[in-house]
Write a protein that holds these residues in place. Structure first.
Motif, mmCIF file in Angstrom:
data_model
loop_
_atom_site.group_PDB
_atom_site.id
_atom_site.type_symbol
_atom_site.label_atom_id
_atom_site.label_comp_id
_atom_site.label_asym_id
_atom_site.label_seq_id
_atom_site.Cartn_x
_atom_site.Cartn_y
_atom_site.Cartn_z
ATOM 1 N N ARG A 72 0.832 -1.212 0.000
ATOM 2 C CA ARG A 72 0.000 0.000 0.000
ATOM 3 C C ARG A 72 0.862 1.256 0.000
ATOM 4 O O ARG A 72 0.575 2.224 -0.718
ATOM 5 N N SER A 75 2.464 1.641 -3.432
ATOM 6 C CA SER A 75 1.452 2.066 -4.394
ATOM 7 C C SER A 75 1.116 3.546 -4.213
ATOM 8 O O SER A 75 1.039 4.309 -5.177
ATOM 9 N N ASP A 79 1.969 6.692 -6.714
ATOM 10 C CA ASP A 79 0.913 7.591 -7.173
ATOM 11 C C ASP A 79 1.285 9.041 -6.896
ATOM 12 O O ASP A 79 1.008 9.931 -7.699
ATOM 13 N N ASP A 82 6.140 8.904 -8.813
ATOM 14 C CA ASP A 82 6.804 7.712 -9.338
ATOM 15 C C ASP A 82 8.311 7.932 -9.434
ATOM 16 O O ASP A 82 9.103 7.031 -9.157
ATOM 17 N N SER A 138 -2.181 -4.711 -23.125
ATOM 18 C CA SER A 138 -2.908 -4.694 -21.853
ATOM 19 C C SER A 138 -3.865 -5.885 -21.808
ATOM 20 O O SER A 138 -4.490 -6.218 -22.819
ATOM 21 N N SER A 165 8.420 -7.074 -12.234
ATOM 22 C CA SER A 165 7.420 -6.013 -12.131
ATOM 23 C C SER A 165 7.352 -5.163 -13.392
ATOM 24 O O SER A 165 6.293 -4.652 -13.748
ATOM 25 N N MET A 169 4.021 -4.273 -15.564
ATOM 26 C CA MET A 169 3.616 -2.917 -15.942
ATOM 27 C C MET A 169 3.302 -2.851 -17.432
ATOM 28 O O MET A 169 2.336 -2.204 -17.849
ATOM 29 N N TYR A 174 0.314 -4.436 -13.218
ATOM 30 C CA TYR A 174 1.023 -4.028 -12.013
ATOM 31 C C TYR A 174 0.128 -3.281 -11.028
ATOM 32 O O TYR A 174 0.078 -3.615 -9.837
ATOM 33 N N GLN A 175 -0.588 -2.267 -11.513
ATOM 34 C CA GLN A 175 -1.433 -1.483 -10.614
ATOM 35 C C GLN A 175 -2.557 -2.317 -9.993
ATOM 36 O O GLN A 175 -2.801 -2.224 -8.788
ATOM 37 N N MET A 178 -0.967 -4.319 -7.173
ATOM 38 C CA MET A 178 -0.656 -3.504 -5.997
ATOM 39 C C MET A 178 -1.915 -3.173 -5.209
ATOM 40 O O MET A 178 -1.933 -3.223 -3.981
ATOM 41 N N ASP A 179 -2.985 -2.837 -5.911
ATOM 42 C CA ASP A 179 -4.242 -2.529 -5.233
ATOM 43 C C ASP A 179 -4.767 -3.752 -4.487
ATOM 44 O O ASP A 179 -5.248 -3.650 -3.350
#
Length: 270
Positions: A72, A75, A79, A82, A138, A165, A169, A174-175, A178-179
């Motif tokens: 967290r 991440s 945000d 970076d 994606s 990682s 990405m 990746y995001q 992390m979430d």
């Protein structure tokens, strides 16, 4: 107690490095002199556990803190900025390169070792460049893709220099990962952690054989991969002079921390 705290901090850094783009948890394990004992435990547990059992609790606790507890924070920090977060880890990596270079030369530096360094550096740099700037694919995150992420993380632990990682990405995974880790999502954890553990166990023997038979060549290859993956993640865009200055400050701080850990490790050995 000092050694225990040192191993705890190393575990935190390795766990955090595993989830930061461009950073290999396996490389950090190598430079902190944890990689070989870890591989011995995986490949020959009956012989290795009596020697290294004191290492495992602080390393395991630290890895969980770094991998799960800091997800967290990483991440949120990425945000927020970076560039600043990436420069902090670049400083940590650069601070470990001198000790990695010493480790690579323990059994000599043959011509094949230097060729391995150059080839691995070129392969990692252009591979990451291709994934990040040419392959712009994606995918829709789901259970199987999260399992794939766990496999990539497992490869990053066992194969030093593997920057998993960055691949995530490029795929747009990746995001979401992390979430999911930040909120302890059951689907994410149940998919990525088993994939990570199975990959580590399956690859351990092969990688150990490579280091036993071709130590200098393998380690110089790691050194090239570290240098190339570090170059590949250098930020090029900043919001202003303040962010650039803070990036430089944290890079120096990361370098100082890695250098202090190396000196502490040498003192403990002495």
């Amino acid at each position: 107690m000092i050694h225990w705290l040192r191993n705890l901090l190393c575990g935190v850094l390795i766990g955090a490095g595993a989830i930061l783009p461009g950073v290999s948890g396996g490389v950090l394990a190598v430079v902190f002199d944890i990689y070989r004992p870890f591989m011995e435990v995986l490949t020959h547990p009956a012989a290795a556990l009596p020697k290294y059992w004191r290492w495992l609790p602080p390393l395991g606790i630290g890895w969980c803190i770094g991998f799960l507890g800091l997800a967290r924070g990483i991440s949120a920090s990425m945000d927020w900025s970076d560039a600043v977060t990436t420069w902090l880890f670049i400083g940590l990596i650069v601070g470990t390169i001198p000790s990695l270079f010493r480790e690579a030369g323990k059994e000599g530096r043959s011509g094949g070792a230097w060729v391995s360094l150059v080839l691995c550096a070129a392969a990692v740099f252009f591979g990451l460049f291709y994934v990040q700037h040419v392959l712009k694919i994606s995918v829709e995150p789901n259970f199987w893709w999260y399992n794939f992420c766990g496999v990539l993380w497992g490869m990053g632990i066992v194969i030093p220099g593997m920057t998993s990682s960055s691949v995530m990405m490029a795929l747009g995974l990746y995001q979401p990962m992390m979430d999911g880790l930040a909120r302890m999502d059951f689907v994410v954890l149940s998919a990525c952690l088993p994939g990570l553990a199975i990959t580590v166990v399956l690859l351990a023997r092969g990688v150990t054989w490579l280091f036993r038979r071709h130590y200098a060549v393998a380690f110089h290859g790691i050194l090239g991969a570290v240098a190339a993956s570090t170059l590949a993640i250098i930020p090029t865009e900043y919001t202003g002079g303040g962010e650039a200055a803070l990036s430089a400050l944290l890079c120096l701080g990361g370098f100082a921390l890695a250098y202090a850990l190396d000196r502490l490790d040498q003192r403990i050995r002495t």
